[in-house]
Design an enzyme around this catalytic site. Structure first.
Site, PDB file in Angstrom:
ATOM      1  CD  GLU A  36      31.386   2.752  12.669  1.00 19.71           C
ATOM      2  OE1 GLU A  36      31.794   3.422  13.634  1.00 19.71           O
ATOM      3  OE2 GLU A  36      31.979   2.718  11.573  1.00 19.71           O
ATOM      4  CE1 TYR A 119      31.538   8.042  13.065  1.00 24.12           C
ATOM      5  CE2 TYR A 119      30.991   6.230  14.549  1.00 24.12           C
ATOM      6  CZ  TYR A 119      31.716   6.743  13.493  1.00 24.12           C
ATOM      7  OH  TYR A 119      32.612   5.938  12.840  1.00 24.12           O
ATOM      8  CG  ASP A 137      35.179   9.404  14.475  1.00 26.56           C
ATOM      9  OD1 ASP A 137      35.626  10.407  13.875  1.00 26.56           O
ATOM     10  OD2 ASP A 137      35.769   8.304  14.484  1.00 26.56           O
TER      11      ASP A 137
END
Ligand code: SF4
Length: 360
Positions: A36, A119, A137
């Site tokens: 991520e 997120y 996102d």
């Protein structure tokens, strides 16, 4: 459309279209977090080799915590936004120190980590632990805005809450990981920013943007801040087969990376006279063999456009070199290993590393 129909259609789409990516085969929160952080920075194709390199070099959060910051920056080199790499390193240390090296296993706990926002916390909590919290996102903002005709500026504070609450009503409690993956992937592949593939979309019948021809209007996003032009003159000092490298500190870009001695001006000067008032610089120009810049490099950062020239100053081996703070000489081998902004790396590759024995 019923909520259950929406999620099952979406997950059905995901099963048939998703890309096979290594971080989708793990439930290790560390590796998911790593992916991520990298994907916030770059596209999947560019991020993939970085992900693999990081997992190989630092297979656990402990390994990353124990690594040297310079080593982390070197591995990150080319991704830009180096503060993210530093934050990632700090977070790894925080997990080791505050959580005994065990990754927090809930959305609320994950939010306690440095640099982990809503997120990322939701992505880790759902992908690794199955928690039903939506990961919203940029892809998800776009999909929801188009599907439901939401006109709120997605850069606004209000949008954060509005989209999160809407996504919460859609996420199935028993399949949160797939749902979040599917939403993100759907935005990345099907409902793309410029050319959404509406004709083959399973939501065509109910999509507000498609029904109203508003794909190019939604999502609404306020204009970006103006880009600032900066003019950088680098002095590349060569002496005894070494280069003088500058360790960047302060609050400017590229903190913790190495570049050369820098003089910033209001425009790029045609001759060095404009920045030679400093006595040290003046004497460097008097005492060296000068190679004037052959070209201007233009480098884009998020809110800055850098116009850069490199002045190469070659000194005799016998010269008595006194360097200002932060500037030190390194052999070419050492320079190659230092963490550097990609711009500096490109210049070095062009002029030194591609012609290692006899720099051009
Ligand atoms: S119909 Fe088009 S705009 Fe609507 S969700 Fe599908 S791809 Fe996106």
């Amino acid at each position: 459309m019923k909520v259950t129909d929406f999620s099952s259609k979406l997950i059905h789409w995901y099963h048939h279209h998703h890309r096979d990516l290594p971080w989708r085969h793990t439930s290790d929160p560390y590796q998911i977090w790593l992916s991520e952080v990298i994907l916030q920075q770059t596209r999947v194709a560019q991020g993939l080799p970085y992900y693999l390199r990081f997992v190989e070099k630092y297979p656990t959060v402990q390994a990353m915590a124990e690594a040297d910051e310079q080593d982390i920056l070197r591995t990150w080199q080319g991704l830009g936004y180096y503060s993210r790499a530093r934050n990632m390193h700090q977070t790894a240390r925080q997990i080791v120190q505050e959580f005994n090296g065990v990754f927090p296993n809930s959305y609320e706990q994950l939010l306690r980590l440095k640099g982990v926002g809503n997120y990322t916390a939701a992505a880790i909590a759902s992908f690794a632990f199955g928690e039903a919290v939506p990961a919203v996102d940029g892809n998800v903002y776009r999909v929801l805005a188009r599907l439901f005709g939401i006109k709120t500026d997605i850069a606004s504070h209000a949008a954060k809450k509005e989209f999160f609450e809407l996504a919460k009503t859609l996420i199935p409690a028993d399949n949160a990981a797939f749902f979040n993956q599917a939403m993100i992937e759907f935005g990345a592949i099907q409902c793309q920013p410029v050319a959404p593939d509406c004709l083959l979309c399973p939501f065509q019948d109910s999509c507000y943007a498609f029904q109203n021809g508003q794909q190019s209007v939604l999502p609404v996003k306020a204009k970006k801040a103006k880009v600032r032009n900066r003019f950088l003159n680098y002095l590349v000092l060569e002496w005894n087969g070494k280069l003088a490298m500058n360790l960047r500190g302060g609050k400017d870009v590229w903190q913790g990376l190495y570049d050369f001695f820098l003089i910033e001006t209001l425009q790029l000067p045609e001759s060095p006279d404009e920045f030679m008032e400093q006595p040290t610089v003046h004497s460097w120009f008097l005492e060296s063999e000068i190679q004037v810049p052959q070209k201007t490099y233009v480098h884009l950062l998020s809110h800055q456009k850098l116009h850069v020239q490199f002045w190469r100053l070659r000194f005799a081996d016998s010269a008595n070199m006194a360097l200002p703070d932060n500037l030190s000489f390194f052999s070419f081998d050492q320079v190659e290993q230092l963490p550097k902004p990609i711009l500096i790396d490109s210049f070095l590759k062009e002029h030194y590393f591609s012609n290692f024995i006899s720099p051009n």
